[in-house]
Design a protein around this motif. Structure first.
Motif, short mmCIF file in Angstrom:
data_model
loop_
_atom_site.label_atom_id
_atom_site.label_comp_id
_atom_site.label_asym_id
_atom_site.label_seq_id
_atom_site.Cartn_x
_atom_site.Cartn_y
_atom_site.Cartn_z
N ALA A 2 27.29 72.18 38.14
CA ALA A 2 26.86 73.03 38.83
C ALA A 2 25.37 73.07 39.50
O ALA A 2 25.37 73.33 40.44
CB ALA A 2 26.83 73.79 38.03
N GLN A 3 24.59 72.58 38.63
CA GLN A 3 23.26 72.13 39.72
C GLN A 3 22.66 71.94 38.86
O GLN A 3 22.36 71.35 37.96
CB GLN A 3 22.07 73.69 39.22
CG GLN A 3 22.03 74.27 38.39
CD GLN A 3 21.53 75.69 38.39
OE1 GLN A 3 21.46 76.49 38.66
NE2 GLN A 3 19.53 75.54 38.23
N PRO A 4 21.42 70.79 39.97
CA PRO A 4 20.17 69.76 38.92
C PRO A 4 19.79 70.32 38.04
O PRO A 4 19.14 71.51 38.20
CB PRO A 4 19.67 69.33 40.08
CG PRO A 4 19.21 70.35 40.97
CD PRO A 4 21.01 70.89 40.92
N LYS A 5 18.88 70.30 36.62
CA LYS A 5 18.52 70.99 36.03
C LYS A 5 17.35 70.95 36.06
O LYS A 5 16.69 69.56 36.28
CB LYS A 5 19.09 70.21 34.35
CG LYS A 5 17.94 70.75 33.57
CD LYS A 5 18.33 70.14 31.77
CE LYS A 5 17.56 71.11 30.71
NZ LYS A 5 17.27 71.04 29.28
N LEU A 6 16.01 71.56 36.31
CA LEU A 6 14.37 71.46 36.45
C LEU A 6 14.00 72.34 35.67
O LEU A 6 14.10 73.09 34.89
CB LEU A 6 14.74 71.83 38.37
CG LEU A 6 15.33 70.68 39.07
CD1 LEU A 6 14.63 71.26 40.61
CD2 LEU A 6 14.26 69.65 39.41
N TYR A 7 12.79 72.17 35.80
CA TYR A 7 12.28 73.12 34.40
C TYR A 7 11.80 74.29 35.09
O TYR A 7 12.10 75.26 34.16
CB TYR A 7 10.56 72.09 34.22
CG TYR A 7 10.03 73.21 33.27
CD1 TYR A 7 10.43 73.84 31.79
CD2 TYR A 7 8.83 74.01 33.93
CE1 TYR A 7 9.65 74.06 30.63
CE2 TYR A 7 7.96 74.73 32.93
CZ TYR A 7 8.24 74.85 31.61
OH TYR A 7 7.60 75.02 30.55
N VAL A 8 11.76 74.79 36.18
CA VAL A 8 11.61 75.71 36.78
C VAL A 8 13.79 76.13 37.29
O VAL A 8 14.21 75.83 37.84
CB VAL A 8 10.61 76.17 37.97
CG1 VAL A 8 9.16 75.47 37.34
CG2 VAL A 8 11.21 75.01 39.37
N GLY A 9 14.12 77.81 37.28
CA GLY A 9 14.80 78.25 37.97
C GLY A 9 15.99 77.99 37.34
O GLY A 9 17.02 78.62 37.60
N ARG A 10 15.58 78.55 35.53
CA ARG A 10 17.14 77.92 34.98
C ARG A 10 16.47 79.89 34.16
O ARG A 10 15.86 80.36 33.68
CB ARG A 10 16.20 77.22 33.49
CG ARG A 10 15.84 76.01 33.94
CD ARG A 10 16.28 74.69 32.96
NE ARG A 10 14.54 75.16 32.38
CZ ARG A 10 14.14 75.24 31.34
NH1 ARG A 10 15.00 74.75 30.12
NH2 ARG A 10 12.88 75.34 30.56
N GLY A 11 17.95 80.41 34.27
CA GLY A 11 17.83 81.29 33.15
C GLY A 11 17.17 82.89 33.93
O GLY A 11 16.43 83.69 33.44
#
Length: 1897
Positions: free
Chosen positions: A654-663
């Motif tokens: 669905a989307q690349p896991k990055l440290y920011v922008g989650r939840g």
């Protein structure tokens, strides 16, 4: 030079100093020498300061101090190599030589004795006696002086001659001087007189917690060997036990002492404020310690990001608390360690996860030391030997800093592509992966993070140029690459583009169906065609996947393997769908043809109806799942933050896991509001697009496609193409662009509706006029009590509130209201008379009613008197009913009666006289109760009584003179006689019953009564105020209804009172922290009386703009009570002017209102009832109780408020000899001396000598105001120059943020202001941080509204003010709610400081990409889980640019920033920049149609002519003229806050003042700079200047500024319109032409002439002549190295091509492709010429190029002839020109006679060849390196000069014509400035002319 007794150090110079020019004039008492010391000699500054301090007391000792300073400076730099050292030493030597002779005569004994006696006397008078009496700051200064004096003494006096008493005093000073050092806010070590702030229990508890170090493993703190001799302000090493936890951490890890001292105060204040928030002060009396949860709460806030980082990287955190350990102490150790790391991290603070990595390892090391763990590398126990003070800086921060510095040098000053160097984000994101642990600890400098970046090591002290080219292998970008391409617009907003394209396709298919209605969707064939939108979607998704791979190519080496696989799989799946869906669709078509038939045959037997449908369903499954997740935000938020492997695998696609922008997902309620807004908007937009734009165009399109066209007017390359596709594209292209653009218009409409409704429900504008204010003022005190008084909300709910509490609340309200009014008087917004009318008297228990301000009671008493005199006996009920109908009248009557009673009773001494007053009052009360008042009193006598009372009160106010006493007695007796004889029916009876003896002689008795008076009462301030108020009640007439008359004062009063009825959190019991941060540029005061060419000075200008405020100012300075001396008047005028500009003085004054508000609020909360009723302004400092109360309030304010001005150049200004710099330094210093809460942080650059080499060292320094000069508080060394790494403004913020305090920080620009009444509400705003909103997130940025205070300066300023006000109110309101996408757009916003300092700071700072640093802090806050709100019950003032050129520079800066944002990791909405593109596409489409002849052929076709189909099609694009609707939000906001009638009037006036011209012009600025930034870069910070624009900008200045952005494009559009009109006029109706092109003509006129319309004196004849002369001189001047662009056209022309030097090959190719559009003019027009004889052969076009080549050849020959023969062979050059002229005449004759050339053909040829030449010029500029090599560049330059001349003439000609008419200039002046200034300008011109005549005579 100095006498000395016995042996001792030689007093002779070691060598003779050569005479050099002195840096300043050596004056005898110049105190500036201590502040002019070069950076390399900084340690002598304290010595010179002491010399200046003791100069008056003992000049000889001052001389000895300077001599010692000279010797020390000479030893520090023997060869005078340091910058400025030689000049300074020479200056000092001159002064010493002079003082040697002057002071020698004053010495009665030798120097040794002299200095010892002085030292002893100084100690006894200032230290011994002052220890327990003087303030800590004074004692710190005295100890510093004593220390320096003793150092000097030791060099003068031989050791054996030093007296025992001197030694004893010196030891005592050395022993105690640590306890008396300069401090910031908290004097930690001070003995003697205790500072009130240190007595606060929460401070004591915090300090006590930090000083628990007994159980820590001790390492002996040793002196640093060979440490440089720093100035005495800094702490020295102490060989004694550690005082607190931070000292201990410093000894273990090697932090700097300045950092430790700074963070000690920081931590203590954090703990104290957190602890006291939920505590009563009584709890401290039981146990003086911190609450258990205080430290834990602070730890949780600070380490929230660190714990999240550990969780993300799947590593265990190091915040371990072993069982049985002292939890609070260990938590404080962790907090202290993080703060010390952060405080010394310098530029690394912008990399929060890098700080997490550093802390992670150091915390592990800390645990090893505390619990004797085994070191992971050495295997042995951790060592606890102390480290060098700078070891952390050298070992940890400097290596990382050097990596950043090397990377930023690849940037080449912003010219290199972003993809070629790593910015802050790239380096920080390195720590988002497990790779970062390869660095090890201590960090391995050979790790991949450090190596291969550069082959040349760079040190912080290197002397390289600012941007040397760095060779070596380049490290890859991290996760993202900022590539300059417009494809970023699609990539960043792909979902929006895909939706609009699919919707457009579906609407065209529906409109093309036979019925053309939406019902056609149910037709099977139409529905099947509509389903093709999924094929489009698949193709667009393939494009997106392709762009992802291409645009992130430079980051592939840093990507994880899983990310690369994802990119490849995404591309493969998108490609598969892009093939499968078309094949599936082709299989479902019943009768396939062409390409569809090919695919159908290819899939063979799979041909079934349902295959495509199945494909679509499968294709939609991921989108349906995404929609489901969108509707369940809690589930999505949990999954994104989860670290479970299975969830990570599911989310991976669905989307690349990055440290920011989650939840980041909002709660369901917010989601519903957001969704409803956009669904409603999109339905409206699509319906409008379908019925207005698309559907009407379908039938004409079908008709046009059916018309056979064979008559082309030019050579058609594709004559057999059917259906007129070229015409169809030309018609539909602008419609397509309008379709994409008009979403902005619909957004404006919906934001107007929703924002207006929201604003109305927020109670905005409920009080907007003085009438509304008077109507609701009665309820203001209760609203104030509810909102601003802590704990009063619950009380207000009680039905029967205590009367004393109610009176107390009104008394509190009156204190705040009166301070507000006094602040407006101090700002000269109101006069003394208006101030008296607006003040609320302190609530008196003697008056039974509420005492309202007199402006509410204006004319109430005179009206009541007039009303009463007409009433007769027995009409009491009617009279009192009329009075009671008006609450204010009733209140005025009662107050007037009771005040008069109290005044008379207080004045009289005699008891019998008092008895008479008592009886009269008793009779009044009884008669009113018994309804016989009119029977007892004559109303006809009241007017006479009122007149006599006025006279009496005037005498009382003038009662300072003794001669007035008899007049007062006489007036009082007259009053009593009128009362007893004229008003009372039975007044004589009262006299008779009062006195025992009979009245023999009435006249004698009258003289005996009422003559004994308390005259001393008339001197009491409170009593005099009561008299003044009564006088106002009796005398104020209707004119007071309009008080205040000043519009700004009215606005502030109405907004403040209105805000009290708006929704805001209640005030907290304890004031939450309000520290402030400030970035500084100082406005010069020296231009005050400088006149421009019209004789207009800034002072004259402001006096005309603000006439009422100037009058109030004049009244204030002449007020004898204020005691302004004549010498102060000049300074007062400078302050008055500065506070009306955008200056630091104004900003500091405004921000200091926060401190004043805190002091007043603190007083009201802690004072007893008597003190509150007496009033804040009546505090007696001689009363111990009052003094303690005031000290407590000030201590609280100190604890809550700090104001830091980040002025990076302050240190350089201090030592500069430039008058302007010195003026800036002096002004800032004066601000510090006047405002004790103000601090200045600056970057100090010093030259240190290390191993014989000079190296630069950089420091962050904090200073505060001292006695006469600044005092250094903290000094922290930096790894290198901080502002070289990133953008200047955020770097300047970053270095100063370590000196701010508390949990909240407000960012303020230097063009802002504040108001005292708004400062009262700051506590309520800060409560928003504790307020739980919908969802899980607490706010992290509180957005505040701004008031633009520059609107009254000029019409342009008014336009900008309205535009900006709309943006910061209704714009921000709708972004915050319901859209929840408000970011940080300006600088009054308040940040959650702890949240942001642990997540990268208040802004981002990467070079160029973060040019608009403000918005990025909002992006960063939101991406990291923050939440931004907007609050409109409080406002902060803000200035905006006020001149045309200033505004354009500002818009250019914003457009540059927006362009960079589009390329960045954090993207920003594009806004409406596509509008201009629509005009271009429309006109070039029309150009194709008219030149090819297609338009004429189609219009003359009978079927088209009858149906008017093409005319309808041509008229449709006129819908984009609806851009006028973009002003709707502005109108709505003005209507909400000032009334809709006012809004409509303002809108009409703005249009009459040509606001539309201005906004259209600024649209061009945005479009130009946005496009150039995307294509080529070249963004930079543009200093707009914030002065007053009262000068005329020359034509040359305007031409240079707007030539490329507006004039070139305007002339291009003009040419398009002319060609379209000329060649289509014969067959097209003029009405249609005007209807279609009206807005375009308006655009052209705006772009070409707006700068001159809005230029002061732009049409004055003499200025026009001067401008032409100046422009011609500029055009003719030769350029070259070092010649400024303002001096030469050639230099400017080279500068305009600067962006092409740094662009890549793609940018050059795009420039060339765009230039090809100009060739269409020549191609079209040559076939229209009469000489072509209607030939359509390609040969015609070829011959035209021969003509073009010939023209260029002639130009080249003339150019070469001028260069080669112009000087030495004039005759040859003339012959050449003559031959060329004859040749030209011959050719033209042949063409006219033989070939049939006409005059119209000549003009047409000009239209044809001018664009071609311009195209060649653009192409040549893009290919400059190649043409330079071929030797053609000089010819190109001459061609460019010719074009500039032509453009300049075309633009200048209308200005010349208009300048002939004097009325045009006058009209323009009235248009630009308000009426008062227009009159002033005419007067000034006359005066200027008279001065010229006088000087001539």
């Amino acid at each position: 030079m100095a006498t000395s007794a016995g042996a001792g150090p030689s007093r002779a110079f070691s060598r003779r100093i050569s005479r050099a020019p002195t840096m300043v004039d050596a004056t005898p008492d110049d105190p500036a020498d201590s502040e002019l010391v070069p950076s390399s000699l900084a340690p002598i500054v304290p010595i010179l300061r002491v010399a200046n301090e003791v100069q008056e007391k003992n000049p000889r000792v001052a001389y000895l101090c300077r001599f010692h300073a000279f010797e020390k400076a000479h030893k520090m730099d023997l060869t005078s190599k340091g910058r400025g050292v030689r000049q300074f030493k020479t200056y000092l030597l001159h002064r010493l030589e002079r003082e040697e002779e002057e002071t020698q005569l004053l010495v009665e004994r030798n120097d040794s004795r002299e200095i010892q006696k002085f030292y002893q006397k100084f100690y006894e008078n200032n230290i011994k006696e002052g220890q327990h009496m003087k303030k800590p700051a004074e004692m710190a200064k005295n100890y510093q002086i004593a220390t320096v004096l003793y150092d000097v003494l030791k060099t003068v006096v031989p050791p054996q001659k030093v007296e025992a008493l001197t030694e004893e005093y010196a030891k005592e000073v050395e022993k105690k001087r640590k306890q008396f050092e300069h401090y910031n806010i908290l004097p930690f070590y001070t003995l003697g007189t205790k500072s009130t702030i240190m007595e606060l229990p929460e401070i004591k508890a915090a300090i006590q917690a930090l000083r628990r170090v007994e159980n820590l493993p001790m390492a002996r703190n040793r002196l640093t060997p060979g440490a440089p001799d720093d100035n005495s302000i800094m702490l020295e090493d102490r060989d004694k036990p550690f005082t607190d936890i931070l000292d201990w951490l410093s000894s273990i890890f090697g932090f700097q002492k300045g950092n430790v001292a700074n963070q000690r105060e920081h931590l203590v204040m954090l703990l104290a404020n957190l602890d006291v928030r939920d505590k009563n002060l009584d709890e401290y009396a039981q146990a003086l310690q911190l609450c258990d949860h205080t430290v834990t709460d602070l730890k949780n806030k600070i380490f929230e990001n660190y714990l999240s980082w550990c969780d993300y990287l799947h590593c265990k955190h190091n915040l371990k608390i072993p069982q049985g350990a002292d939890k609070q102490q260990l938590e404080l150790l962790y907090i202290g360690l993080y703060l010390l790391i952060w405080g010394e991290a310098s530029n690394v603070r912008f990399m929060p996860e890098c700080l997490c990595y550093i802390f992670h390892n150091m915390a592990h090391e800390l645990q090893g030391i505390l619990y004797s763990n085994v070191h992971p590398v050495s295997g042995g126990p951790y060592q606890i030997a102390p480290r060098d003070e700078e070891s952390f800086l050298k070992d940890v921060i400097t290596p990382i800093y050097n990596v950043m510095r090397k990377e930023v040098r690849r940037n080449k000053g912003g010219k290199a592509s972003h993809s070629k160097w790593r910015n802050y984000d790239d380096l920080n994101e390195y720590f988002w992966s497990e790779r970062c642990f390869r660095l090890g600890w201590p960090m391995e400098l050979k790790a991949d993070f450090f190596v291969h970046t550069d082959m040349i090591p760079v040190t912080s002290g290197s002397n390289e140029g600012p941007n040397p080219v760095i060779p070596g292998k380049r490290k890859p970008k991290t996760n993202f690459v900022e590539v300059r391409t417009f494809w970023h617009i699609f990539r960043s907003f792909d979902r929006m583009w895909i939706f609009f394209i699919m919707a457009f396709q579906a609407m065209v298919i529906l409109a093309w169906s036979p019925s053309g209605s939406l019902d056609a969707l149910f037709d099977e064939v139409v529905f099947r065609r509509v389903l093709t939108i999924f094929i489009t979607s698949a193709v667009l998704n393939l494009l997106q996947a392709t762009l992802d791979i291409i645009l992130s190519w430079y980051a592939w080496k840093s990507l994880k393997f899983t990310q690369i696989i994802r990119y490849i799989l995404k591309f493969a799946v998108a490609a598969a769908w892009a093939v499968v869906l078309p094949i599936g669709y082709s299989s479902s078509v019943q009768n396939p043809t062409g390409l569809v038939k090919f695919f159908s045959n290819w899939i063979g037997d799979w041909r079934t109806q349902s295959f495509y449908n199945y494909c679509v369903v499968i294709y939609l499954i991921p989108n349906l799942l995404a929609a489901l997740m969108f509707l369940l935000p809690p589930l999505r938020r949990t999954m994104e933050r989860s670290n479970w492997s299975i969830v990570i695998l599911l989310m991976w696609w669905a989307q690349p896991k990055l440290y920011v922008g989650r939840g980041m997902h909002e709660d369901i309620f917010s989601l519903l509001k957001y969704t409803l807004f956009w669904i409603t908007l999109l339905i409206s937009k699509l319906a409008f697009s379908y019925y207005i734009e698309i559907l009407p165009l379908v039938e004409p399109t079908k008709a046009i496609m059916a018309v056979p066209v064979g008559r082309y007017k030019w050579h058609e390359f594709f004559p057999n193409v059917k259906h007129n596709y070229g015409v169809v594209i030309a018609i539909w292209a602008p419609i397509v662009l309008v379709y994409f653009m008009d979403t902005q218009i619909w957004y404006a409409i919906f934001s107007t509706i929703f924002g207006g409704i929201h604003g109305a429900f927020s109670h905005l504008g409920e009080i907007r006029t003085l009438g509304m204010l008077r109507a609701r003022f009665e309820s203001v005190p209760s609203a104030f009590s509810t909102r601003l008084v802590p704990g009063s909300k619950e009380k207000s709910k009680r039905k029967h509130s205590d009367e004393n509490t109610e009176r107390k609340n009104i008394a509190k309200f009156s204190q705040l209201w009166n301070e507000f009014i006094h602040s407006m008087r101090a700002e000269d917004l109101i006069s003394n008379w208006e101030r008296d009318l607006l003040l609320v008297p302190n609530s008196s228990s003697e008056i039974s009613v509420v005492q309202w301000p007199p402006f509410l009671l204006a004319s109430k008493i005179p009206i009541a008197l007039d009303m009463a005199k007409d009433f007769k006996a027995n009409e009491d009920a009617e009279l009192f009913k009329k009075i009671k109908n008006d609450d204010y009248m009733l209140s005025a009557v009662i107050e007037c009666y009771e005040s008069l009673r109290d005044i008379l009773y207080g004045l009289l001494e005699d008891d019998n006289d008092k008895m008479i007053i008592t009886k009269i009052c008793h009779l009044v009360d009884i008669s009113i109760q018994q309804s016989r008042f009119l029977s007892e009193f004559r109303m006809s006598g009241l007017p006479l009584l009122s007149f006599q009372l006025e006279k009496f009160q005037k005498l009382l106010q003038l009662s300072d003179d003794e001669g007035e006493d008899s007049s007062i007695i006489k007036a009082l007796q007259d009053i009593m006689e009128i009362i007893l004889r004229d008003v009372m029916y039975n007044g004589i009876e009262i006299l008779e019953t009062t006195h025992l003896h009979s009245l023999r002689n009435q006249n004698e008795e009258r003289e005996q009564r009422f003559e004994k008076i308390h005259f001393h009462l008339t001197q009491k301030k409170a009593w005099r105020e009561k008299v003044i108020r009564l006088h106002l009640l009796l005398t104020v007439k209707e004119s007071a209804i309009n008080v205040p008359t000043n519009l700004e004062a009215r606005r502030r009063i109405t907004f403040f009172t209105n805000s009290l009825f708006m929704t805001m959190p209640p005030a907290p019991k304890s004031i939450v922290l309000t520290p402030y941060y400030k970035e500084d540029v100082l406005y010069s005061d020296e231009e005050l009386n400088k006149e421009n060419e019209d004789g207009i000075s800034i002072l004259f200008y402001l006096r005309k703009i603000f006439p009422d405020e100037w009058t109030n100012f004049d009244q204030r300075v002449k007020d004898p009570e204020l005691g302004y001396a004549d010498k102060d008047i000049t300074d007062l005028i400078r302050q008055w002017v500065s506070c009306r500009g955008q200056t630091l003085t104004r900003t500091v004054r405004g921000m200091m209102y926060y401190r004043q508000a805190l002091e007043i609020l603190g007083f009201l909360e802690s004072a007893r009832d008597t003190a509150i009723f007496d009033g804040y302004r009546t505090i007696d400092m001689n009363d111990p109780e009052h003094k303690a109360l005031l000290d407590y309030s000030r201590a609280r304010a100190d604890l809550k408020f700090t104001y830091v001005v980040s002025c990076q150049l302050y240190g350089a200004q201090k030592v500069s000899i430039d008058p302007r710099d010195r003026s800036c330094y002096t002004n800032i210093l004066n601000l510090m001396l006047l405002n004790p809460s103000l601090r200045v942080a600056y970057i100090d650059e010093r030259e240190d000598t290390v191993d014989g080499k000079t190296e630069k060292a950089y420091y962050s320094v904090l200073v505060k105001g001292g006695d006469k000069l600044d005092e250094e508080v903290y000094r922290i060394k930096l790894p290198g120059p901080p502002t070289e790494i990133g953008e200047g403004k955020p770097e300047n913020q970053n270095h100063a943020i370590i000196f701010t305090r508390g949990e909240a920080v407000q960012t303020i620009d230097m063009n802002q202001d504040n108001y005292l009444e708004e400062a009262f509400k700051m506590r309520n705003v800060l409560e928003e941080f504790q307020k739980h909103h919908h969802g899980q997130r607490l706010p992290t940025i509180l957005g505040l509204r701004e008031h633009i205070f520059t609107g009254s300066v000029s019409s342009l300023a008014w336009f900008m003010s309205n535009q900006e006000t709309s943006f910061v109110t209704i714009g921000q309101r709708i972004l915050a709610n319901p859209l929840r996408v408000r970011f940080h757009y300006g600088h009054p916003d308040i940040f959650d400081r702890l949240f942001h300092i642990t997540r990268g700071g208040l802004s981002k700072a990467s070079k160029i990409i973060n040019l608009s640093e403000d918005i990025f802090s909002g992006f960063n806050s939101t991406l990291r889980g923050g939440y931004i709100t907007h609050h409109e019950y409080i406002q902060v003032g803000k200035g905006r640019d006020v001149g045309m050129n200033q505004i354009s520079l500002f818009e250019a800066k914003v457009a540059n920033g927006n362009g960079e944002q589009t390329l960045s990791r954090d993207v920003y909405r594009l806004g409406r920049r596509v509008t201009v593109l629509t005009v271009y596409v429309f006109l070039y489409g029309r150009l194709y149609m008219v030149m090819s002849g297609l338009e004429r052929s189609i219009l003359e076709d009978p079927s088209i002519h009858q149906s008017k189909a093409l005319e309808e099609a041509l008229a449709t694009p006129a819908v984009f003229q609806l851009g006028l609707l973009l002003v709707l939000p502005m109108v709505m906001e003005i209507g909400l806050e000032r009334g809709f009638r006012t809004a409509l009037a303002d809108f009409v006036i703005m249009q009459l003042q040509l606001a539309s011209v201005f906004f259209t012009f600024q649209l061009g600025t945005k479009a130009h700079y946005f496009g150039r930034t995307i294509l080529h870069g070249g963004s930079k910070y543009r200093a707009t200047g914030r002065g007053f624009v009262v000068f005329h900008a020359k034509f040359g200045d305007n031409y240079r500024l707007y030539s490329r952005s507006h004039f070139v494009k305007g002339l291009e559009l003009l040419m398009l319109l002319l060609v379209y009109e000329i060649y289509g006029e014969s067959y097209r109706s003029s009405r249609l032409y005007l209807f279609i092109t009206f807005s375009m003509w308006f655009l052209v006129a705006s772009w070409l002439f707006a700068p001159f319309i809005f230029n002061p004196s732009g049409f004055e004849w003499q200025k026009t002549v001067d401008d032409w002369t100046d422009w011609k001189r500029w055009m003719g001047n030769r350029g070259g190295i070092g010649i400024a662009q303002e001096k030469s056209w050639e230099s400017w022309w080279d500068g305009e091509q600067e962006h092409l030097k740094s662009t890549n090959i793609r940018g050059r190719v795009l420039e060339i492709i765009l230039a090809f559009r100009f060739f269409i003019y020549q191609y079209g027009i040559v076939y229209q010429l009469g000489i072509a004889h209607r030939s359509k052969s390609l040969l015609v076009y070829g011959l035209s190029w021969i003509v073009m080549a010939a023209a260029l050849l002639v130009l080249k020959m003339v150019s070469m002839g001028r260069r080669r023969f112009g000087t030495d062979f004039q005759l040859m050059f003339r012959i050449l020109k003559g031959l060329l002229f004859l040749g030209f005449i011959s050719v033209m004759t042949v063409l006219f006679v033989v070939c049939g050339l006409t005059v119209s053909d000549v003009f047409a040829a000009v239209l044809a060849f001018l664009p071609t030449g311009w195209a060649l010029l653009l192409i040549a500029q893009a290919c400059k390196p190649m043409l330079k090599g071929l030797g053609f560049w000089e010819s190109i330059k001459e061609l460019g000069r010719a074009y500039e001349y032509i453009m300049g003439l075309i633009i200048f000609l209308p200005i010349v014509v208009l300048s002939w008419f004097p009325f045009v200039s006058e009209f323009q002046t009235r248009l630009l400035f308000n009426q008062a200034f227009s009159r002033g300008l005419q007067i000034s011109m006359i005066l200027a002319g008279r001065k010229d005549r006088d000087s001539t005579n």
